[in-house]
Design a protein around this motif. Structure first.
Motif, mmCIF file in Angstrom:
data_model
loop_
_atom_site.group_PDB
_atom_site.id
_atom_site.type_symbol
_atom_site.label_atom_id
_atom_site.label_comp_id
_atom_site.label_asym_id
_atom_site.label_seq_id
_atom_site.Cartn_x
_atom_site.Cartn_y
_atom_site.Cartn_z
ATOM 1 N N TYR A 8 25.628 -12.830 -45.408
ATOM 2 C CA TYR A 8 27.072 -12.099 -45.506
ATOM 3 C C TYR A 8 28.261 -13.070 -44.982
ATOM 4 C CZ TYR A 8 23.871 -8.392 -47.013
ATOM 5 O OH TYR A 8 22.723 -7.531 -47.477
ATOM 6 N N LEU A 9 29.430 -12.760 -45.573
ATOM 7 C CA LEU A 9 30.683 -13.176 -44.923
ATOM 8 C C LEU A 9 31.419 -11.985 -44.758
ATOM 9 C CD1 LEU A 9 31.522 -16.065 -47.565
ATOM 10 C CD2 LEU A 9 30.339 -16.233 -45.129
ATOM 11 N N MET A 10 32.260 -11.843 -43.372
ATOM 12 C CA MET A 10 33.247 -10.759 -43.257
ATOM 13 C C MET A 10 34.567 -11.253 -42.791
ATOM 14 S SD MET A 10 32.471 -7.593 -40.880
ATOM 15 C CE MET A 10 32.879 -7.978 -39.235
ATOM 16 N N LEU A 11 35.485 -10.667 -43.355
ATOM 17 C CA LEU A 11 36.858 -10.817 -42.744
ATOM 18 C C LEU A 11 37.366 -10.018 -42.350
ATOM 19 C CD1 LEU A 11 39.478 -12.663 -43.300
ATOM 20 C CD2 LEU A 11 40.058 -11.151 -45.454
ATOM 21 N N LEU A 25 32.391 -6.168 -34.287
ATOM 22 C CA LEU A 25 33.150 -6.401 -35.409
ATOM 23 C C LEU A 25 32.716 -5.091 -36.200
ATOM 24 C CD1 LEU A 25 31.687 -9.824 -36.087
ATOM 25 C CD2 LEU A 25 34.079 -9.336 -35.207
ATOM 26 N N LEU A 26 34.056 -4.442 -36.516
ATOM 27 C CA LEU A 26 33.904 -3.324 -37.357
ATOM 28 C C LEU A 26 34.126 -3.302 -38.779
ATOM 29 C CD1 LEU A 26 36.206 -1.138 -34.815
ATOM 30 C CD2 LEU A 26 33.671 -1.463 -34.921
ATOM 31 N N ILE A 27 33.243 -2.602 -39.509
ATOM 32 C CA ILE A 27 33.327 -2.887 -40.989
ATOM 33 C C ILE A 27 34.063 -1.362 -41.283
ATOM 34 C CG2 ILE A 27 32.080 -2.914 -43.266
ATOM 35 C CD1 ILE A 27 29.785 -4.106 -41.893
ATOM 36 N N VAL A 38 38.685 -9.250 -52.516
ATOM 37 C CA VAL A 38 39.110 -9.113 -51.360
ATOM 38 C C VAL A 38 40.350 -8.570 -51.102
ATOM 39 C CG1 VAL A 38 39.621 -10.614 -49.223
ATOM 40 C CG2 VAL A 38 37.236 -11.169 -50.407
ATOM 41 N N ALA A 39 41.418 -9.138 -51.810
ATOM 42 C CA ALA A 39 42.641 -8.623 -51.768
ATOM 43 C C ALA A 39 42.741 -7.089 -52.245
ATOM 44 C CB ALA A 39 43.594 -9.389 -52.969
ATOM 45 N N GLU A 40 41.879 -6.671 -53.067
ATOM 46 C CA GLU A 40 42.084 -5.255 -53.413
ATOM 47 C C GLU A 40 41.354 -4.501 -52.513
ATOM 48 O OE1 GLU A 40 41.648 -4.943 -58.315
ATOM 49 O OE2 GLU A 40 39.833 -5.368 -57.297
ATOM 50 N N GLN A 41 40.270 -4.959 -51.725
ATOM 51 C CA GLN A 41 39.634 -4.256 -50.561
ATOM 52 C C GLN A 41 40.556 -4.231 -49.337
ATOM 53 O OE1 GLN A 41 35.224 -5.255 -49.451
ATOM 54 N NE2 GLN A 41 35.513 -6.333 -51.257
ATOM 55 N N MET A 42 41.329 -5.243 -49.270
ATOM 56 C CA MET A 42 42.462 -5.290 -47.904
ATOM 57 C C MET A 42 43.468 -3.989 -48.345
ATOM 58 S SD MET A 42 42.666 -9.176 -46.975
ATOM 59 C CE MET A 42 43.912 -8.690 -45.597
ATOM 60 N N ILE A 84 34.781 -6.471 -45.381
ATOM 61 C CA ILE A 84 36.247 -6.345 -45.033
ATOM 62 C C ILE A 84 36.390 -5.435 -43.938
ATOM 63 C CG2 ILE A 84 38.777 -6.074 -45.492
ATOM 64 C CD1 ILE A 84 37.349 -8.298 -47.422
ATOM 65 N N GLY A 85 36.321 -6.168 -42.555
ATOM 66 C CA GLY A 85 36.670 -5.536 -41.327
ATOM 67 C C GLY A 85 37.820 -4.966 -40.967
ATOM 68 N N SER A 86 38.202 -4.971 -39.609
ATOM 69 C CA SER A 86 39.555 -4.626 -39.157
ATOM 70 C C SER A 86 40.156 -5.744 -38.745
ATOM 71 C CB SER A 86 39.277 -3.924 -37.800
ATOM 72 O OG SER A 86 38.485 -4.589 -36.939
#
Length: 232
Positions: free
Chosen positions: A175-178, A230-232, A81-85, A122-124
């Motif tokens: 799914y989970l989305m941040l 919600l934008l991916i 998650v940290a890397e995707q952000m 990971i979204g906006s």
């Protein structure tokens, strides 16, 4: 044994008798635990002289963590998650940590972890309005949601909408989305018989049903993501 290991590392010397009294167990139990810890590779020193005791080598620690599989999975997913952000801070060594964790898994477990990572989106960044309205979800909800997500198990939840209306739903958390800092559960909702998105912090209660579900592709949820902005 984790508490025992921490204590042995922090204190100079501990006698088996004192450890047994502090932990409310017999000296025999402490002796057995110490032997198990040695067998796991922990460098436990013993001073058999007068006033002696046992201790854990203080140089032991970094690089010798003994993580359980679920803990390693959680850490690996957090790194992903940290890397995707794509945050520029504190990421220099994450790739190395990730590779070492992955290398510790069997091929079967690596495949399972990769499937879990693919289900975290990971979204906006959330809007200022949304950020002002978030509250931490109850710990029991987080634990149930976490377990259901990993096991692909359905949940019975009590959900509160923005207008404060409450409803009871049976959902499948696919799914989970941040949308930082807000987490959303992208699920199949049995009440509506279709895909729905739920804000995790609006789930008031959650309980496992014992039923499992087959994973649907992300495309099956695109319409509900669009509908909720919600934008991916």
């Amino acid at each position: 044994m984790e508490l025992l290991a921490v204590q042995l590392k922090q204190e100079e010397l501990c006698t088996v008798k004192d450890l047994a009294l502090q932990h409310g167990v017999s000296e025999r139990t402490i002796t057995r635990d110490l032997q198990l810890m040695r067998e796991q590779g922990l460098p436990i020193d013993a001073d058999r002289g007068r006033g002696g005791g046992v201790r854990l080598d203080r140089n032991w620690g970094v690089g010798r963590m003994n993580l359980a599989y679920p803990e390693a999975v959680d850490l690996l997913i957090s790194i992903a998650v940290a890397e995707q952000m794509d945050s520029p801070m504190f990421l220099a060594s994450l790739g190395s940590v990730r590779r070492q964790l992955v290398a510790s898994f069997s091929p079967e477990k690596r495949h399972k972890v990769n499937r879990l990572k693919a289900r975290i989106l990971i979204g906006s960044t959330a809007s200022t309005y949304v950020q002002r309205t978030i509250n931490p979800p109850p710990k029991r909800v987080v634990q149930a949601l976490h377990q259901a997500f990993i096991d692909q198990g359905s949940l019975v939840i009590k959900y509160q909408r923005e207008d404060l209306a409450e409803s009871k739903r049976t959902i499948e958390p696919h799914y989970l989305m941040l949308n930082y800092p807000v987490w959303y559960v992208i699920a199949f909702d049995h009440l509506r018989n279709g895909p729905r998105t739920f804000r995790a912090d609006r789930i008031l209660s959650a309980d496992m049903t014992g039923e499992h579900f087959r994973l649907l592709p992300k495309d099956a949820f695109q319409e509900t993501l669009d509908r909720n902005g919600l934008l991916i």
